[in-house]
Design an enzyme around this catalytic site. Structure first.
Site, short mmCIF file in Angstrom:
data_model
loop_
_atom_site.label_atom_id
_atom_site.label_comp_id
_atom_site.label_asym_id
_atom_site.label_seq_id
_atom_site.Cartn_x
_atom_site.Cartn_y
_atom_site.Cartn_z
CE LYS A 162 -7.75 9.71 -9.24
NZ LYS A 162 -7.46 10.62 -10.38
CG HIS A 222 -2.10 0.88 1.06
ND1 HIS A 222 -2.07 2.22 1.32
CD2 HIS A 222 -3.35 0.61 0.63
CE1 HIS A 222 -3.27 2.73 1.07
NE2 HIS A 222 -4.05 1.77 0.65
#
EC number: 4.1.1.31
Length: 939
Positions: free
Chosen positions: A593, A151
């Protein structure tokens, strides 16, 4: 315990063993110890400062902000450290408490089983009249795949994670302490641990390499999953024995693991062919080390003296003696009457040879090796199946003598799940890289009159199909191409070499991010053919090509892309290499997004339905790969509810899910938590495959959701993509620039280094909004959509939404996620970022944008409360409600400190005194750590 899935103390069913008091006692203990450390390290005035900051933000007076503005940088950093460690300690205590609860739950009967557990599930299905054949059908095709990722906002250093684990072990010691003296010893040790932690730098000093991230991820397999998986399997077998005893024979290897760490090259120039090769070798070295230890323990255990061992074992030992005479000479006298120990000695020798060969391969890399350079070991395991065969032989021979051996069963389970590869490596690359590669190759070799990149889609498909059916090689052995093209070609050659040496399980999947059209997949098939990974002439292939559809436009186009592919005879030939199975990945992050939370969630739901329809029409099996993140804005949330919210017929016993690096610690750092997480995911897949997930007549609700989604998307894009000054607003009122300076990931936060919204990765986008407490990405646009619909006819439309919430798992899960997110939003803290960080020339535009956000937040909140019929957010979940309220109040000082330090860092003329940029940046970065710990997520 994950904040999103709080401890339900009542669910434990035992008011005495796990009361509120036990959790409270441990929280009070770590608070007291931290106060002692703060006094030792910062003096009594630091403790007084912390008390004042905490008290002032409980009642939200202005005193706290005024106090923060008067603090020196030194005092600010000390306060930040204290709050950051406090949140991490609370997280540890809650996680420890959840583990205790799961241990207790394991001893309960089906009547009190934890919802989501195997025992609860099979009892529930029994009450609903689900037949044994229906369950058997699902078990026979049960295929759960959990894929770990590195991540880009995994903010906690591995050093600190190690301290977390030590404190968990100390809490275990405290539970087992029988005397006051023993308790005091634990308290003293814990105090020392926290004090050393205080003096440990929480910030990464250097950016981790890809191989550092590999080692960090492999730790979860070594320390937790290797032991957790046999437990999950044995629990499933136990529950099947209780409810459907005939079905244990139907159970194969139902859960496997994958990893992107070291193989995901999309946007990460640090990942190349050599890195992926070394990743595979490292994973193999660790799993071989685990097997060697297990076999050594088995050899100690199986001391059976057999004067007349089973014939199959005798024959195997005779062959072993011929192959490994030195082992026979070493152990034949010692184990003269102990054939199992002698057999295990041969197994150990082969494992050691396999490990030595693996070390040699890691050093020499993936280049094609000439025969004289090959190591001389003849008797190593070429595949895990060879080891399994020998272990099965031991099990069968023991059974003929009436002996059972649980450690042997455990080892067999482990080898079946982890093989010699530990976790399959999914290679991922952006679709444009393959287009660029074929453009350069075809131009260099003059294969097309028009540059490949300029061909339309139909012309591309015709050329690709023609090349795939051509017998001559396309790419020469020597590569006279650019470095980018050469690396792309070498990646496919490396995969072929990996599969030849390690077996296809090590690297079986190639994911094409930003897939938009059918040619994106055929390009990869052509490159795979050139590397020997696919041969349409013989219908053989060992690489699964997986499209990743990410934007809303691409999600909508996905069914058309698959329709084109499934209609191509050559592509159907490719599918036969994979048992007619097509894997399709859906991206939650970029679609969010791109279009906001509601639209992203709905478009992914629709895409699954339409993809499934296309697959069914063509007789193709489907496995959907969910690219979920750790946060709501990226598809996160409780996995059990998320799986049950999928469209009917899209699970069918198969699912693949990413487990983001930022949630690995909360899900997989402790044995019990890891086992229960895997159990609930598997149980949800079984349930979603057997029971309907959509109520009858939900088609009208789907039409309603489409209308709401369209409005929400327009509203979101009007703000994020069309509102003048929004990008400047985002950059000013969030710590996005500072986040990019955290040394926490080998991957850049932006694609190709550009500074626009399109190039910004979804993860830092979410991380930034979370830090400044807007959490915009997880709710914006929903309020306008719901409010507009309700206003048209409040009584009728609100009743419809309430029915959807009560009866439709998809809508209920969606609203529940938003409700939880709204509870985390702190507009008062967010407003302070706007006030402190907007330059004067942006003040008017910024205030207008903030007003839009505040109004939408209120609309969303009112609509969610109306639909859920709650008077307050999370009214039906008091533990979570209390937890978030407490955290919000305690995180607030860190938010104010962060905004103040960012102001000093960005605007030198606003500093009350002269600080160096490095000092201010360090303070700001520490606040990012602290807020992430308090929020329990990043991106």
């Amino acid at each position: 315990m994950n904040w999103d899935t709080p401890i339900d103390l009542a669910a434990a069913g035992s008011p005495s063993a796990l009361s509120h008091q036990s959790l409270r006692d441990n929280i009070e203990l770590v608070e007291q110890l931290l106060r002692q450390v703060a006094a030792q390290e910062g003096g009594g005035d630091l403790v007084e400062l912390l008390d004042r900051l905490w008290a002032s933000h409980q009642d939200r007076t202005g005193e706290g902000l005024a106090l923060i503005r008067e603090l020196s940088l030194e005092k600010s950093v000390l306060a930040i450290r204290a709050f950051s460690i406090y949140f991490q300690l609370i997280n540890i205590v809650e996680q420890h408490h959840e583990r205790k609860r799961l241990r207790l739950q394991a001893s309960f009967s089906a009547d009190t089983a934890q919802p989501g557990s195997f025992c609860w599930l099979f009892d529930e299905m029994k009450s609903l009249g689900v037949s044994t054949p229906e369950i058997e059908r699902v078990l026979q095709q049960l295929d759960v795949r959990l894929v770990f990722t590195a991540h880009p906002t995994e903010i906690v250093r591995r050093t600190i994670r190690t301290k977390h684990r030590r404190i968990v072990h100390l809490l275990d010691d405290l539970d087992n302490a029988l005397s006051e003296w023993q308790q005091q010893q634990v308290h003293t040790t814990m105090l020392e641990e926290i004090r050393i932690w205080w003096r440990t730098d929480e910030l990464h000093q250097v950016r981790p390499t890809v191989l550092d991230e590999v080692a960090h991820t492999v730790h979860y397999f070594e320390e937790v999953l290797f032991e957790a998986m046999p437990r999950v399997r044995s629990e499933l077998v136990r529950c099947l024995d209780m409810f459907h005893p005939s079905l244990t024979r139907s159970l194969g290897t139902f859960c496997r693991f994958g990893s992107w760490v070291g193989s995901d090259r999309d946007g990460n120039p640090s990942v190349n062919a050599l890195v992926t090769w070394k990743t595979a070798c490292h994973q193999r070295s660790r799993v071989l080390a685990k097997y060697i230890k297990s076999v050594e323990r088995l050899r100690d255990l199986l001391s059976l003296a057999e004067g007349n061992p089973p014939q199959d074992l005798l024959l195997a030992l005779e062959q072993d003696q011929r192959d490994l005479g030195e082992v026979y000479e070493r152990y034949s006298v010692v184990y003269l009457q102990e054939p199992y120990r002698l057999k295990l000695s041969y197994i150990l020798e082969r494992l050691e040879h396999t490990r030595e060969r693996n070390a040699w391969l890691e050093v020499h890399g993936p280049q094609r090796l000439s025969q004289p350079d090959e190591p001389g070991w003849l008797h190593y395991y070429r595949h895990a199946h060879e080891l399994l065969a020998e272990l099965h032989l031991l099990r069968q021979c023991l059974r003929t003598t009436g002996i059972g051996c649980r450690p042997l069963e455990t080892l067999i389970d482990q080898v079946e799940v982890f093989g010699f590869h530990l976790a399959g490596l999914d290679v991922r690359q952006d679709s444009t890289r393959h287009e660029d590669t074929l453009t350069e190759v075809s131009a260099k070799l003059r294969l097309t009159a028009t540059p490949y990149a300029e061909l339309d889609e139909q012309a591309r498909l015709e050329w690709l199909v023609r090349e795939l059916q051509t017998l001559r090689p396309l790419i020469p052995a020597e590569l006279p191409f650019s470095a980018r093209t050469e690396e792309t070609i070498q990646t496919f050659r490396m995969i072929r070499r990996l599969q030849k040496e390690f077996g296809s399980e090590i690297c079986h999947t190639y994911i094409i991010s930003m897939s938009k059209q059918a040619s994106d997949l055929l390009e990869v098939l052509l490159l795979a053919e050139e590397a020997g990974l696919f041969d349409p002439a013989t219908g053989t292939g060992t690489l699964m090509v997986v499209p990743l559809f990410e934007t809303v436009e691409d999600l909508r186009n996905a069914p058309h892309v698959l329709e084109q592919l499934f209609s191509l005879p050559l592509y159907r030939c490719y599918l036969t290499c994979h048992q007619n199975l097509q894997e399709v990945m859906l991206g939650y992050s970029d679609s969010n997004k791109d279009s906001g939370f509601l639209s992203s969630s709905w478009e992914i739901f629709l895409a699954q339905q339409h993809i499934q329809q296309v697959a069914r029409r063509h007789g193709v099996q489907l496995r959907i790969f969910h690219g979920r993140g750790g946060t709501v804005g990226r598809g996160g949330g409780p996995s059990y509810q998320a799986i049950l919210a999928q469209p009917d017929g899209t699970v069918s016993g198969r699912i693949k899910i990413t487990e983001q690096g930022e949630v690995l610690a909360s899900k997989y750092s402790l044995f019990e938590l890891a086992a229960f997480n895997i159990e609930t995911v598997t149980a949800a897949v079984i349930q979603a495959s057997v029971l309907p997930t959509s109520p009858p007549g939900s088609r009208n609700w789907e039409l309603r959701l489409q209308e709401l989604s369209d409005v929400a998307r327009r509203t979101y894009r009007q703000l994020v993509y069309e509102q003048e000054g929004f990008i400047d607003f985002f950059c000013h009122v969030t710590p996005i620039d500072e986040i990019s300076q955290l040394q926490i990931s080998s991957r850049p936060s932006r694609r190709e280094g550009r500074r626009d919204l399109a190039s910004l990765r979804a993860i830092p986008w979410v991380f930034s909004w979370t830090q400044s407490r807007f959490l915009l990405q997880a709710w914006y646009g929903l309020g306008t959509a719901l409010d507009g619909f309700i206003r048209c006819n409040r009584e009728r439309n609100l009743a419809e939404l309430r029915s959807m919430y009560r009866q439709w798992p998809f809508f209920r899960t969606l609203i529940s996620k938003v409700e939880m997110t709204l509870a985390k939003v702190d507009l008062q803290v967010a407003a302070n970022y706007v006030q402190e960080l907007l330059p004067k020339e942006h003040e008017h535009t910024g205030e207008c944008i903030f007003a839009l956000i505040a109004a939408e937040l209120e609309r969303t909140r009112e609509c969610v409360l109306a639909i859920t019929e709650h008077r307050q957010l999370l009214e039906d979940n008091p533990p979570l409600q209390r937890s978030i309220a407490l955290r919000n109040a305690t995180i607030a000082p860190l938010g104010y400190l962060q905004a103040t330090l960012l102001k000093y860092l960005r605007y030198e003329n606003r500093q009350p005194r002269s600080y160096s940029r490095n000092e201010l940046l360090r303070g700001a970065l520490l606040t990012i750590n602290g807020i992430a710990a308090g929020m329990r997520n990043t991106g």
